[in-house]
Design an enzyme around this catalytic site. Sequence first.
Site, short mmCIF file in Angstrom:
data_model
loop_
_atom_site.label_atom_id
_atom_site.label_comp_id
_atom_site.label_asym_id
_atom_site.label_seq_id
_atom_site.Cartn_x
_atom_site.Cartn_y
_atom_site.Cartn_z
N ARG A 20 51.55 -57.51 -18.24
CA ARG A 20 51.58 -59.19 -17.41
C ARG A 20 52.49 -59.78 -18.75
O ARG A 20 53.62 -60.45 -17.70
CB ARG A 20 50.34 -59.81 -17.74
CG ARG A 20 50.16 -60.60 -16.94
CD ARG A 20 49.13 -61.63 -16.68
NE ARG A 20 48.60 -62.47 -17.66
CZ ARG A 20 47.61 -63.63 -17.84
NH1 ARG A 20 46.83 -63.23 -16.92
NH2 ARG A 20 47.94 -64.15 -18.75
N LYS B 28 38.90 -65.70 -16.39
CA LYS B 28 38.29 -67.34 -16.43
C LYS B 28 38.70 -67.86 -15.53
O LYS B 28 38.03 -68.50 -14.16
CB LYS B 28 38.17 -67.66 -17.51
CG LYS B 28 37.45 -66.81 -18.81
CD LYS B 28 36.71 -68.08 -19.99
CE LYS B 28 38.08 -68.00 -20.45
NZ LYS B 28 38.68 -67.02 -21.25
N ARG C 132 45.43 -64.59 -30.11
CA ARG C 132 44.28 -65.65 -29.42
C ARG C 132 42.50 -64.47 -29.24
O ARG C 132 42.06 -65.75 -29.36
CB ARG C 132 44.88 -65.35 -27.49
CG ARG C 132 45.93 -66.53 -27.90
CD ARG C 132 45.93 -66.92 -26.42
NE ARG C 132 47.66 -67.64 -25.85
CZ ARG C 132 49.24 -66.95 -25.77
NH1 ARG C 132 48.43 -65.74 -25.58
NH2 ARG C 132 49.70 -67.89 -25.94
N ARG D 146 57.01 -63.63 -19.38
CA ARG D 146 56.99 -64.40 -20.82
C ARG D 146 56.95 -64.30 -21.79
O ARG D 146 56.17 -64.02 -21.99
CB ARG D 146 54.85 -64.53 -20.02
CG ARG D 146 54.63 -65.06 -19.00
CD ARG D 146 53.06 -65.20 -19.11
NE ARG D 146 52.32 -65.19 -17.93
CZ ARG D 146 51.00 -66.00 -17.41
NH1 ARG D 146 50.19 -66.66 -18.46
NH2 ARG D 146 50.81 -65.81 -16.07
N ARG E 84 35.24 -74.45 -26.77
CA ARG E 84 36.38 -73.83 -27.93
C ARG E 84 35.18 -73.38 -29.30
O ARG E 84 35.13 -72.57 -29.61
CB ARG E 84 37.21 -73.09 -27.45
CG ARG E 84 37.77 -72.37 -26.45
CD ARG E 84 39.24 -72.50 -26.48
NE ARG E 84 39.95 -71.32 -26.17
CZ ARG E 84 40.91 -71.59 -25.10
NH1 ARG E 84 40.61 -72.09 -23.78
NH2 ARG E 84 40.97 -70.25 -23.99
#
Length: 188
Positions: free
Chosen positions: A127, A13, A144, A133, A88
């Site tokens: 990722r 997005k 999520r 991360r 959301r």
Amino acid sequence: MRMLIMGPPGAGKGTQAKGIAERYSIPAVSTGDIFRANVSQGTPLGLEVKRIMAEGGYVGDDVTNAIVADRLGEPDAREGFLLDGYPRTLGQVEALDALLADRQQALDAVIVLRADTDELVTRLLKRAHTDGREDDTEEAIRVRQATYAAETAPLLDVYRDRGLLVEVDGLGGVDEVGERIAAGLDAR
Ligand code: AMP
């Protein structure tokens, strides 16, 4: 143009929002980016939302709605904008409806990036690993996706009923997906 871009976490997005915003000369407003900036600057808001974000949950509607109302009140967003990652929840849809009614404005389109959840989890894990991360744990990534499915995916029906959806396959190269979005918007 006043638009939203929706889709599960990891569908791209943010990347697509930048391209669309440029094309239509409107600001891309990402609530996630605003929250992240507050976290990295250590503001009171940042301290409040840091843990919620790390765990993969949603920041409360009151806080989120206030931030969006504030941002959309700035001069560059008065006539047009692209909201990325907002609304959301149903409460946020209602708040946005009220805000726009107040401004005597309406949405022109809601872009939806479609993508397979398992594929996204695999991608996000990769990722997280390559980018180091540390707070992107598998647990948070799964939470999520589940939060999106439970709280946000149902909102698509609301916008579908209003005839606003532009649904696009989100899997593919950045340019390829961008062209699909442009074609979808042009066709409206
Ligand atoms: P994003 O970059 O859009 O994926 O957002 C990152 C995180 O910020 C989300 O996982 C949520 O914790 C929080 N967040 C962003 N936008 C919202 C929203 N509209 N409502 C609640 N929480 C949000």
